[in-house]
Write an enzyme that holds these catalytic residues in place. Sequence first.
Site, PDB file in Angstrom:
ATOM      1  N   LYS A 174       0.833  -1.199   0.000  1.00  0.00           N
ATOM      2  CA  LYS A 174       0.000   0.000   0.000  1.00  0.00           C
ATOM      3  C   LYS A 174       0.871   1.253   0.000  1.00  0.00           C
ATOM      4  O   LYS A 174       1.604   1.502   0.953  1.00  0.00           O
ATOM      5  CB  LYS A 174      -0.884   0.032   1.244  1.00  0.00           C
ATOM      6  CG  LYS A 174      -2.011   1.050   1.105  1.00  0.00           C
ATOM      7  CD  LYS A 174      -2.738   1.280   2.392  1.00  0.00           C
ATOM      8  CE  LYS A 174      -2.305   2.560   3.056  1.00  0.00           C
ATOM      9  NZ  LYS A 174      -2.395   3.749   2.213  1.00  0.00           N
ATOM     10  N   GLY A 227       6.547   5.035   8.138  1.00  0.00           N
ATOM     11  CA  GLY A 227       5.595   6.133   8.297  1.00  0.00           C
ATOM     12  C   GLY A 227       5.767   6.760   9.668  1.00  0.00           C
ATOM     13  O   GLY A 227       6.844   6.665  10.276  1.00  0.00           O
ATOM     14  N   SER A 228       4.705   7.366  10.167  1.00  0.00           N
ATOM     15  CA  SER A 228       4.809   8.093  11.432  1.00  0.00           C
ATOM     16  C   SER A 228       4.853   7.130  12.618  1.00  0.00           C
ATOM     17  O   SER A 228       4.373   5.996  12.537  1.00  0.00           O
ATOM     18  CB  SER A 228       3.609   9.033  11.577  1.00  0.00           C
ATOM     19  OG  SER A 228       2.425   8.262  11.656  1.00  0.00           O
ATOM     20  N   THR A 229       5.383   7.624  13.714  1.00  0.00           N
ATOM     21  CA  THR A 229       5.463   6.810  14.931  1.00  0.00           C
ATOM     22  C   THR A 229       4.055   6.470  15.426  1.00  0.00           C
ATOM     23  O   THR A 229       3.810   5.363  15.914  1.00  0.00           O
ATOM     24  CB  THR A 229       6.277   7.574  16.001  1.00  0.00           C
ATOM     25  OG1 THR A 229       7.591   7.792  15.465  1.00  0.00           O
ATOM     26  CG2 THR A 229       6.391   6.792  17.294  1.00  0.00           C
ATOM     27  N   THR A 231       1.298   5.912  13.629  1.00  0.00           N
ATOM     28  CA  THR A 231       0.750   4.782  12.869  1.00  0.00           C
ATOM     29  C   THR A 231       1.517   3.496  13.193  1.00  0.00           C
ATOM     30  O   THR A 231       0.923   2.421  13.307  1.00  0.00           O
ATOM     31  CB  THR A 231       0.820   5.068  11.352  1.00  0.00           C
ATOM     32  OG1 THR A 231       0.182   6.310  11.099  1.00  0.00           O
ATOM     33  CG2 THR A 231       0.137   3.987  10.544  1.00  0.00           C
ATOM     34  N   GLU A 249       9.743   1.497  10.518  1.00  0.00           N
ATOM     35  CA  GLU A 249      10.627   2.657  10.293  1.00  0.00           C
ATOM     36  C   GLU A 249       9.776   3.891  10.514  1.00  0.00           C
ATOM     37  O   GLU A 249       8.851   4.146   9.751  1.00  0.00           O
ATOM     38  CB  GLU A 249      11.174   2.652   8.866  1.00  0.00           C
ATOM     39  CG  GLU A 249      12.030   1.454   8.522  1.00  0.00           C
ATOM     40  CD  GLU A 249      13.324   1.392   9.305  1.00  0.00           C
ATOM     41  OE1 GLU A 249      13.747   2.426   9.854  1.00  0.00           O
ATOM     42  OE2 GLU A 249      13.896   0.299   9.396  1.00  0.00           O
ATOM     43  N   CYS A 283      12.774  11.733   6.396  1.00  0.00           N
ATOM     44  CA  CYS A 283      12.873  11.324   7.799  1.00  0.00           C
ATOM     45  C   CYS A 283      14.274  11.545   8.344  1.00  0.00           C
ATOM     46  O   CYS A 283      14.469  11.659   9.539  1.00  0.00           O
ATOM     47  CB  CYS A 283      12.488   9.856   7.927  1.00  0.00           C
ATOM     48  SG  CYS A 283      13.454   8.808   6.825  1.00  0.00           S
ATOM     49  N   GLU A 385       8.142  15.926  15.854  1.00  0.00           N
ATOM     50  CA  GLU A 385       8.553  15.904  14.449  1.00  0.00           C
ATOM     51  C   GLU A 385       7.646  16.845  13.651  1.00  0.00           C
ATOM     52  O   GLU A 385       6.431  16.652  13.604  1.00  0.00           O
ATOM     53  CB  GLU A 385       8.439  14.481  13.893  1.00  0.00           C
ATOM     54  CG  GLU A 385       8.990  14.372  12.488  1.00  0.00           C
ATOM     55  CD  GLU A 385       8.779  12.995  11.874  1.00  0.00           C
ATOM     56  OE1 GLU A 385       7.694  12.416  12.058  1.00  0.00           O
ATOM     57  OE2 GLU A 385       9.701  12.508  11.193  1.00  0.00           O
TER      58      GLU A 385
HETATM   59  P1  NAD Z   1       1.606   7.909   8.097  1.00  0.00           P
HETATM   60  O1  NAD Z   1       1.983   7.097   9.281  1.00  0.00           O
HETATM   61  O2  NAD Z   1       0.473   8.832   8.207  1.00  0.00           O
HETATM   62  O3  NAD Z   1       1.279   6.954   6.853  1.00  0.00           O
HETATM   63  C1  NAD Z   1       2.209   6.008   6.380  1.00  0.00           C
HETATM   64  C2  NAD Z   1       1.450   4.889   5.695  1.00  0.00           C
HETATM   65  O4  NAD Z   1       0.686   4.182   6.682  1.00  0.00           O
HETATM   66  C3  NAD Z   1       0.450   5.371   4.643  1.00  0.00           C
HETATM   67  O5  NAD Z   1       0.455   4.498   3.552  1.00  0.00           O
HETATM   68  C4  NAD Z   1      -0.862   5.302   5.404  1.00  0.00           C
HETATM   69  O6  NAD Z   1      -1.979   5.153   4.568  1.00  0.00           O
HETATM   70  C5  NAD Z   1      -0.649   4.063   6.241  1.00  0.00           C
HETATM   71  N1  NAD Z   1      -1.526   3.953   7.414  1.00  0.00           N
HETATM   72  C6  NAD Z   1      -2.158   4.934   8.082  1.00  0.00           C
HETATM   73  N2  NAD Z   1      -2.901   4.411   9.080  1.00  0.00           N
HETATM   74  C7  NAD Z   1      -2.718   3.077   9.046  1.00  0.00           C
HETATM   75  C8  NAD Z   1      -3.206   1.991   9.825  1.00  0.00           C
HETATM   76  N3  NAD Z   1      -4.033   2.175  10.836  1.00  0.00           N
HETATM   77  N4  NAD Z   1      -2.806   0.743   9.512  1.00  0.00           N
HETATM   78  C9  NAD Z   1      -1.952   0.536   8.495  1.00  0.00           C
HETATM   79  N5  NAD Z   1      -1.462   1.518   7.712  1.00  0.00           N
HETATM   80  C10 NAD Z   1      -1.833   2.784   7.990  1.00  0.00           C
HETATM   81  O7  NAD Z   1       2.948   8.659   7.663  1.00  0.00           O
HETATM   82  P2  NAD Z   1       3.087   9.725   6.491  1.00  0.00           P
HETATM   83  O8  NAD Z   1       2.502  11.002   6.964  1.00  0.00           O
HETATM   84  O9  NAD Z   1       2.662   9.131   5.227  1.00  0.00           O
HETATM   85  O10 NAD Z   1       4.681   9.868   6.397  1.00  0.00           O
HETATM   86  C11 NAD Z   1       5.443  10.731   7.171  1.00  0.00           C
HETATM   87  C12 NAD Z   1       6.098   9.989   8.317  1.00  0.00           C
HETATM   88  O11 NAD Z   1       6.908   8.931   7.814  1.00  0.00           O
HETATM   89  C13 NAD Z   1       7.039  10.855   9.124  1.00  0.00           C
HETATM   90  O12 NAD Z   1       6.821  10.595  10.487  1.00  0.00           O
HETATM   91  C14 NAD Z   1       8.417  10.377   8.712  1.00  0.00           C
HETATM   92  O13 NAD Z   1       9.435  10.559   9.664  1.00  0.00           O
HETATM   93  C15 NAD Z   1       8.162   8.934   8.490  1.00  0.00           C
HETATM   94  N6  NAD Z   1       9.189   8.342   7.651  1.00  0.00           N
HETATM   95  C16 NAD Z   1      10.098   7.506   8.239  1.00  0.00           C
HETATM   96  C17 NAD Z   1      11.105   6.957   7.488  1.00  0.00           C
HETATM   97  C18 NAD Z   1      12.119   6.030   8.095  1.00  0.00           C
HETATM   98  O14 NAD Z   1      12.830   5.368   7.347  1.00  0.00           O
HETATM   99  N7  NAD Z   1      12.212   5.943   9.408  1.00  0.00           N
HETATM  100  C19 NAD Z   1      11.182   7.240   6.113  1.00  0.00           C
HETATM  101  C20 NAD Z   1      10.247   8.112   5.555  1.00  0.00           C
HETATM  102  C21 NAD Z   1       9.239   8.653   6.333  1.00  0.00           C
END
Ligand code: NAD
Length: 481
Positions: A174, A227-229, A231, A249, A283, A385
């Site tokens: 996804k 994604g975000s901490t 989620t 991550e 990130c 963040e």
């Molecule tokens: P997000 O957590 O909002 O979404 C990430 C993904 O998770 C999306 O595809 C979203 O649809 C999905 N998602 C949301 N709710 C979910 C659920 N309940 N169950 C399963 N999947 C779900 O993050 P974002 O706003 O898309 O991205 C930004 C964040 O990503 C920032 O916090 C950034 O630091 C982090 N990030 C981390 C790294 C790393 O390698 N550590 C790399 C890039 C981005």
Amino acid sequence: MLISIKNYIGGEWLDSTSKKYLDVVDPSRNKIYATAPDSDEEDVILAIEAASKASDLWQKMEVSKRSDILFKIAEGIESRFEELAAAESKDNGKPLSLAKKVDIPRAAANMKFFANAILQFNNESYDMDGQGLNYTLRHPLGIVTCISPWNLPLYLFTWKIAPALAAGNCVIAKPSEVTPMTAHILGEICHEAGLPYGVLNIIHGYGHKVGPTMTSNENIKAISFTGSTLTGEIIARTAAPLFKKLSLEMGGKNPNIIMADCDYDKALATTIHSSFANQGQICLCGSRIYIQRPIYEQFKNDLIDKTKALTIGDPTASNTKIGAVVSETHMNKILSYFEIATSEGGTILTGGKRVILDGEFKDGFYISPTIIEGLSEGCRTNQEEIFGPVVTIAPFDTIEEAVSLANSTKYGLSASVWTQDINQANYLSRNINAGIIWVNTWLKRDLRTPFGGVKNSGVGREGGYDALKFFTEVKNVCIGY
Ligand code: NAD
């Protein structure tokens, strides 16, 4: 005419079963230009059924043949390079030059790297002094889930899918609902490359609607999430009690430590890049800049001058350094931190506002790159963040103080340290609590190295054999002599 993105399930392009759609917005203009399926549980179940049918074939396929298909996917990415770069820039708001330099080349590199790595991936053996011999076997897990964010859409999507596929798994993937376009094109590329139908299934839609099934269904053996901490925590709460393998991550609040003896010009130029590349939406961006006192005033003033010189504008223009941030919601979140920072006693040295461009870009989501001074380490601006073109700066005196400042948040993804003294570099590298430390550089990536964070930034490591180990289950065989 809007582009109609579809789910890619079992080798077919499908609408969501509910026939609901979500809008896909070009953030540089605030203009809807495509729709994507607003999928739900039923679509995920279809994808899992398709993956179940394909699983046996893919697992039993010779490794060299799987590798060949991955190489073909990489070729497909390269042959559609211009189209993918333009799509990424439009979907995300990032400068086209950045998509061409970083995002799309890296997506192809991810595929090639794991196409190659799986051929080198080896098992272990342990001889027991004449009593017996142990050897390990590694099996694919079966069906796995890969979930990625919007900031580096195709780059991070392929970073997960490539090792999962190389290791012999079928994937339910996804992309972010905010940036679905390049994942859609990748489906076409995989189809044309001869990836057997059902091996990769791409589901579009909101995380809260499809995520629960993608992370809890009994057929899903592992979840790789970026994604975000927040989620990540939701996913862990769902999947951990079900004993699924988890790679998370998550967010960061990375420090840059600039020691007085650094290579000044290099540190300054790279700090501009590490602060504002991709509008600060990486990130690994350094968002807290700590500068040793003897050079603090000079570095601050030079940083302000260089920041003011960054061109904000049309992401497709070759001189644009700062494009649009990804969405209106995200822009408003970033803007809210300017008020928070001011109320916390911070001084905005440059930036701190939305930028309204002319003509077709007048409604786009642009924010001027921002430097804030005068904040305590414990305040929200320094702890949370923001994920935008915003950095805080502060002076420090001793190296011990620098370590304490670096370690003062709940995150621990990466850090950059700048010094010409090897002893200082070693001291900082050993004592800063983060998964990745860059010394006199930033974002230099060798795909063989372990990638990931500590504390609230991550669980597990991606990259190289760590990723292949994650996407396989190891078995030990002991033969008695
Ligand atoms: P997000 O957590 O909002 O979404 C990430 C993904 O998770 C999306 O595809 C979203 O649809 C999905 N998602 C949301 N709710 C979910 C659920 N309940 N169950 C399963 N999947 C779900 O993050 P974002 O706003 O898309 O991205 C930004 C964040 O990503 C920032 O916090 C950034 O630091 C982090 N990030 C981390 C790294 C790393 O390698 N550590 C790399 C890039 C981005």
